[in-house]
Design a protein around this motif. Structure first.
Motif, PDB file in Angstrom:
ATOM      1  N   THR A  31       5.912   8.023   7.788  1.00 24.78           N
ATOM      2  CA  THR A  31       4.620   8.300   7.924  1.00 24.78           C
ATOM      3  C   THR A  31       3.927   8.366   6.375  1.00 24.78           C
ATOM      4  OG1 THR A  31       4.979   9.733   9.713  1.00 24.78           O
ATOM      5  CG2 THR A  31       2.749  10.118   8.852  1.00 24.78           C
ATOM      6  N   ASP A  32       4.556   9.208   5.478  1.00 22.22           N
ATOM      7  CA  ASP A  32       3.967   9.268   3.842  1.00 22.22           C
ATOM      8  C   ASP A  32       3.812   7.871   3.471  1.00 22.22           C
ATOM      9  OD1 ASP A  32       3.740  11.962   4.310  1.00 22.22           O
ATOM     10  OD2 ASP A  32       5.697  12.273   3.154  1.00 22.22           O
ATOM     11  N   LYS A  33       4.905   6.941   3.613  1.00 20.65           N
ATOM     12  CA  LYS A  33       4.840   5.573   3.087  1.00 20.65           C
ATOM     13  C   LYS A  33       3.605   4.767   3.651  1.00 20.65           C
ATOM     14  CE  LYS A  33       8.180   1.816   2.307  1.00 20.65           C
ATOM     15  NZ  LYS A  33       9.649   1.138   2.471  1.00 20.65           N
ATOM     16  N   ARG A  47       0.981   5.992   4.838  1.00 15.61           N
ATOM     17  CA  ARG A  47      -0.358   6.497   4.354  1.00 15.61           C
ATOM     18  C   ARG A  47      -0.665   5.573   2.953  1.00 15.61           C
ATOM     19  NH1 ARG A  47       0.785  11.956   6.430  1.00 15.61           N
ATOM     20  NH2 ARG A  47      -0.543  12.401   8.139  1.00 15.61           N
ATOM     21  N   ASP A  48       0.463   5.499   2.185  1.00 13.20           N
ATOM     22  CA  ASP A  48       0.191   4.965   0.913  1.00 13.20           C
ATOM     23  C   ASP A  48       0.128   3.577   0.999  1.00 13.20           C
ATOM     24  OD1 ASP A  48       0.435   7.520  -0.140  1.00 13.20           O
ATOM     25  OD2 ASP A  48       2.607   7.516  -0.429  1.00 13.20           O
ATOM     26  N   SER A  49       0.272   2.707   2.038  1.00 16.41           N
ATOM     27  CA  SER A  49       0.290   1.171   2.097  1.00 16.41           C
ATOM     28  C   SER A  49      -1.012   0.841   2.166  1.00 16.41           C
ATOM     29  CB  SER A  49       1.123   0.745   3.025  1.00 16.41           C
ATOM     30  OG  SER A  49       1.084  -0.752   3.366  1.00 16.41           O
ATOM     31  N   VAL A  50      -1.427  -0.197   1.320  1.00 15.06           N
ATOM     32  CA  VAL A  50      -2.974  -0.843   1.518  1.00 15.06           C
ATOM     33  C   VAL A  50      -2.916  -1.679   2.705  1.00 15.06           C
ATOM     34  CG1 VAL A  50      -3.089  -0.886  -0.957  1.00 15.06           C
ATOM     35  CG2 VAL A  50      -2.219  -2.754   0.063  1.00 15.06           C
TER      36      VAL A  50
END
Length: 236
Positions: free
Chosen positions: A200-202, A204-207
């Motif tokens: 989930t964190d990854k 959210r950080d992905s464009v």
């Protein structure tokens, strides 16, 4: 073979003289007891082994990505989902889920599933997205991801209401063909909670991540509202 051995021992006891019959009966009882105990042991041992024979092969990578299908498939997709997400159900799984499953099983599609807990606070009590995601990874490890994944979307809870408990998720898994104690233990222990949160964190950080569901072919967003998108990819 155990049943034949048991029947043979009983038959021998019936045809013997009194003294010898008593001895053989003792042996027969011992054989029967051994067969029963052995059956219990074998059954329990099998129950502790992850179940194979699912619709398609899956592996769970170290980061929690569920890889479904062959590395030699014609097309590879990254799919980002939350089991509570109604758009995942209505826009992706209901119209295309069965066709995706068939394509994966046929070897024409590989899907890297990224299971998220974005909506973890949208049930009462909170926490269903994480529980369901953890259970899905446990199901993938047990070789029944396709069946469990489909069951969770077919029986999707409504946002704002209570999601399934661990015990209910285990029961859904059993109905999907997962009989191992390991699966139940992993569901109840939250064995893959850290991986779900990391996914989930990854995301959210992905464009490239645009919410759930997000379907990517490489870095390109797949327009799942466009009819024929799946067949175009798998037949390319």
């Amino acid at each position: 073979m155990g049943a034949n051995r048991t029947r043979g021992a009983v038959a021998a006891a019936r045809g013997a003289g009194d003294g010898r019959r008593n001895l053989i009966l003792v042996v027969a009882v011992a054989v029967i007891a051994a067969a029963v105990i052995g059956g219990v042991v074998v059954t329990h041992a099998r129950a502790d082994v992850p179940q194979a024979g699912g619709t398609y092969a899956t592996t769970v990578q170290q980061d929690g990505t569920v890889v479904a299908g062959s590395a030699n498939a014609k097309a590879t997709l990254d799919v980002y989902e939350d089991f509570l997400c109604p758009y995942c159900k209505h826009n992706l799984e209901d119209p295309y889920g069965k066709d995706m499953t068939k394509a994966i099983a046929a070897g024409s599609l590989r899907v890297d599933y990224h299971v998220l807990d974005l909506l973890d606070n949208e049930t009462t009590p909170a926490g269903y997205s994480l529980r369901a995601g953890n259970a899905a990874l446990a199901a993938a490890k047990a070789g029944r991801f396709a069946e469990f994944h489909a069951a969770l979307y077919e029986q999707q809870p409504t946002e704002g209401q209570a999601g399934y408990t661990d015990d209910q998720l285990v029961d859904i898994g059993r109905k999907a063909g997962i009989t191992s104690q390991q699966f139940a233990d992993e569901v109840k222990a939250g064995a893959f909670d850290a991986e779900i949160r990391g996914q989930t964190d990854k995301a959210r950080d992905s464009v490239n991540f645009k919410g759930t569901p997000t379907v990517l072919s490489g870095d390109n967003q797949v327009d799942i509202s466009k009819a024929g998108w799946l067949s175009q990819l798998t037949k390319a």
